[in-house]
Design a protein around this motif. Structure first.
Motif, PDB file in Angstrom:
ATOM      1  N   SER A  14      84.118  45.512  12.485  1.00 31.05           N
ATOM      2  CA  SER A  14      83.172  44.870  13.406  1.00 31.05           C
ATOM      3  C   SER A  14      81.706  45.086  13.036  1.00 31.05           C
ATOM      4  N   HIS A  73      79.592  42.129  11.935  1.00 34.11           N
ATOM      5  CA  HIS A  73      79.404  41.137  13.005  1.00 34.11           C
ATOM      6  C   HIS A  73      78.404  41.632  14.037  1.00 34.11           C
ATOM      7  N   ARG A  74      78.485  42.909  14.336  1.00 37.15           N
ATOM      8  CA  ARG A  74      77.568  43.475  15.327  1.00 37.15           C
ATOM      9  C   ARG A  74      76.143  43.565  14.778  1.00 37.15           C
ATOM     10  N   LYS A 109      86.871  48.364  18.244  1.00 34.93           N
ATOM     11  CA  LYS A 109      86.492  46.950  18.380  1.00 34.93           C
ATOM     12  C   LYS A 109      85.053  46.857  18.886  1.00 34.93           C
TER      13      LYS A 109
END
Ligand code: NAG
Ligand code: NAG
Ligand code: NAG
Length: 342
Positions: free
Chosen positions: A146, A149-150, A342
């Motif tokens: 993740s 994306h973060r 996540k």
């Protein structure tokens, strides 16, 4: 009536014994819910921050034992928090008879072997960030995790634990990539400093226990807290990356994060580990210490953290527990990704 008195006495005696037994039972039940049952079998390496005397049972019972207790003052706000533990689970010795040689070989092999491959490990590949990243601080930017994306969504948060005077290249690059960076450093001048849009410095040092309030009141400048406490106070649920370069305090800090399940709130760990001496408040003979280090890292693996990058620092003294025999460096930088996160 000479015959009746002994009879009456016998009954009273029996009643006495019965109530005494009842009392004892009650007392035992109460104590059981308070004490860990097998306290004397704690391993040589103290988990509670105190030195625990060595007992006979340790070698015979290689760490399969799990002593648990229910905390009364459990921290609120974390869903699904399990009961905290007194100490980590020790792995069996590396060999039938404890030996530093086997412990060291197992440990060094473990910290030198990646468990998962990561293709994108530096920030220079990100758009708008041309600064060359200084290895060995590596985060994994593969699409399946993740972090990338973060970072793109500007939701990323980095906590960096340090002790002054190390370079901040990694923190600055992360901040420039859109990450909210909190650097904890007890040596800065004011309590909080903001530098640029995304970079904060806090005069706090992270410890494996909260300080004695009496001591904290006297020493205004030493502000020491557990990471879980800081997260609670800052109102942060998650840390995308935790970087730590804390000169041998990393072992007890890591242990604290594991025992209190704080590690589950962290996406990636980048830790510099020091092995030229046991580390702060780690005790026991050499083989016990190495087994403890190894067991800590295995606990991370159990929580689905995977080592994706390991860096051996050849510029530092090349020794393990003051010995040069193992061709080890006193200093490694290890990066893990939490594959459950996540
Ligand atoms: C170190 O301590 C452990 C635990 O007490 C003991 O079992 C072991 O034999 C010791 N190892 C050495 C090499 O002295
Ligand atoms: C960044 O990573 C790429 C591969 O992903 C590599 O070719 C490049 O040398 C790295 N840059 C630095 C400064 O490490
Ligand atoms: C010692 O470690 C270095 C660096 O990891 C490696 O290049 C070298 O071959 C090793 N030497 C021995 C004797 O294993």
């Amino acid at each position: 009536m000479p015959k009746e008195r002994p009879l009456w006495r016998g009954a009273a005696f029996r009643l006495c014994v019965l109530s005494a037994a009842l009392l004892l039972c009650l007392q035992l039940a109460v104590r059981r819910s308070w004490c860990p049952e097998e306290r004397p079998r704690l391993p040589a390496v103290a988990a509670s921050g105190r030195a625990v005397p060595q007992t006979r049972g340790t070698a015979a019972a290689p760490g399969r034992r799990r002593v648990t207790y229910v905390r009364s003052g459990r921290r609120g706000g974390r869903p699904g928090r399990k009961t905290a533990r007194w100490h980590i689970e020790l792995q069996p010795w590396a060999s039938p008879t404890p030996s530093l040689n086997y412990e060291a070989l197992r440990f060094l092999k473990y910290i030198s072997t990646s468990q998962i491959s990561c293709e994108h490990m530096n920030l220079s590949s990100l758009r708008g960030n041309s600064e060359a990243m200084k290895r060995p601080w590596s985060v994994c930017l593969d699409e399946r995790f993740s972090l990338i994306h973060r970072l793109r969504n500007k939701q990323c948060r980095l906590y960096s634990l340090g002790l002054g005077n190390d370079d901040n290249q990694f923190e600055i690059s992360m901040a420039n990539s859109g990450c909210e960076v909190h650097r904890f450093d007890p040596s800065i001048k004011s309590a909080h400093i903001q530098e640029g849009q995304h970079l904060w410095y806090h005069r706090l040092s992270v410890d494996w226990r909260d300080p004695n309030p009496a001591i904290a009141a006297h020493k205004l400048h030493s502000n020491t807290k557990k990471l879980g406490t800081i997260l609670n106070e800052f109102g942060h649920q998650k840390i995308d990356v935790l970087k730590a370069d804390v000169e041998s305090a990393e072992w007890k800090i890591l242990e604290n994060l594991i025992l209190e399940d704080v590690v589950e709130q962290i996406g990636q760990l980048v830790f510099e580990v020091h092995i030229h001496w046991p580390g702060f408040e780690v005790s026991g003979n050499d083989s016990t210490v190495v087994r403890y280090w190894y067991s800590l890292l295995r606990e991370l693996e159990l929580k689905d953290f995977r080592l994706f990058h390991t860096y051996k620092d050849l510029s530092k003294p090349q020794m393990l527990l003051k010995k040069e025999a193992f061709n080890a460096s006193s200093c490694y930088t290890l990066s893990w990704v939490n594959t459950r996160w996540k």
